[in-house]
Design a protein around this motif. Structure first.
Motif, PDB file in Angstrom:
ATOM      1  N   UNK A  55       0.829  -1.205   0.000  1.00  0.00           N
ATOM      2  CA  UNK A  55       0.000   0.000   0.000  1.00  0.00           C
ATOM      3  C   UNK A  55       0.864   1.255   0.000  1.00  0.00           C
ATOM      4  N   UNK A  56       1.959   1.242   0.749  1.00  0.00           N
ATOM      5  CA  UNK A  56       2.852   2.397   0.778  1.00  0.00           C
ATOM      6  C   UNK A  56       3.486   2.627  -0.583  1.00  0.00           C
ATOM      7  N   UNK A  57       3.880   1.553  -1.252  1.00  0.00           N
ATOM      8  CA  UNK A  57       4.438   1.696  -2.592  1.00  0.00           C
ATOM      9  C   UNK A  57       3.379   2.193  -3.572  1.00  0.00           C
ATOM     10  N   UNK A  58       2.177   1.703  -3.431  1.00  0.00           N
ATOM     11  CA  UNK A  58       1.101   2.072  -4.351  1.00  0.00           C
ATOM     12  C   UNK A  58       0.666   3.527  -4.186  1.00  0.00           C
ATOM     13  N   UNK A  59       0.955   4.131  -3.042  1.00  0.00           N
ATOM     14  CA  UNK A  59       0.579   5.524  -2.799  1.00  0.00           C
ATOM     15  C   UNK A  59       1.453   6.498  -3.574  1.00  0.00           C
ATOM     16  N   UNK A  60       2.618   6.042  -4.025  1.00  0.00           N
ATOM     17  CA  UNK A  60       3.550   6.924  -4.719  1.00  0.00           C
ATOM     18  C   UNK A  60       2.912   7.450  -6.001  1.00  0.00           C
ATOM     19  N   UNK A  61       3.181   8.689  -6.339  1.00  0.00           N
ATOM     20  CA  UNK A  61       2.576   9.279  -7.536  1.00  0.00           C
ATOM     21  C   UNK A  61       3.303   8.858  -8.811  1.00  0.00           C
TER      22      UNK A  61
END
Length: 126
Positions: A55-61
């Motif tokens: 989820x943290x990786x997926x939040x990156x723009x």
């Protein structure tokens, strides 16, 4: 960032989980150390930690990072891992077509390429 990176080595799953959630809050977008740490956590033995890292990786723009995160999930999760598949299914509607493609490929590798989810992703790409 260094303090959080140290926490990912902690024996307690909740500490690693919390570190994975906190990294995006303190690291700059595209920070190589943060990305490397989160990718390492994708292979954690605890599903909650893996999920927080994904989820943290997926939040990156950065769409390239989201694409890499989807690919990495397929490499570190076990075939049939429902938690990993659930995270991936949540990103079938990503606005970037390369990310959607990576998600579909990862779902296939994890054995979750049911026709309904892939059909929905195919319609979203058009």
């Amino acid at each position: 960032m260094e303090r959080l990176a140290f926490r990912v080595e902690d024996g307690g799953w909740f500490v690693r989980f919390s570190a994975a959630q906190a990294i995006p809050q303190v690291a700059d977008t595209g920070d190589f150390r943060a990305i490397a740490t989160l990718i390492e956590l994708l292979g954690d033995q605890d599903a909650h930690v893996r999920g927080a890292a994904a989820e943290s990786l997926a939040e990156d723009c950065d769409p390239q990072l989201r694409e890499a995160a989807a690919q990495a999930m397929a490499m570190v999760a076990e075939r049939g891992d429902e938690f990993a598949c659930g995270l991936l299914l949540g990103h079938l509607e990503d606005p970037d077509h390369k990310v959607k493609k990576a998600v579909k490929e990862s779902l296939k590798l994890l054995g979750r390429a049911d026709s309904r989810s892939l059909r929905a992703a195919g319609h979203a790409e058009r």
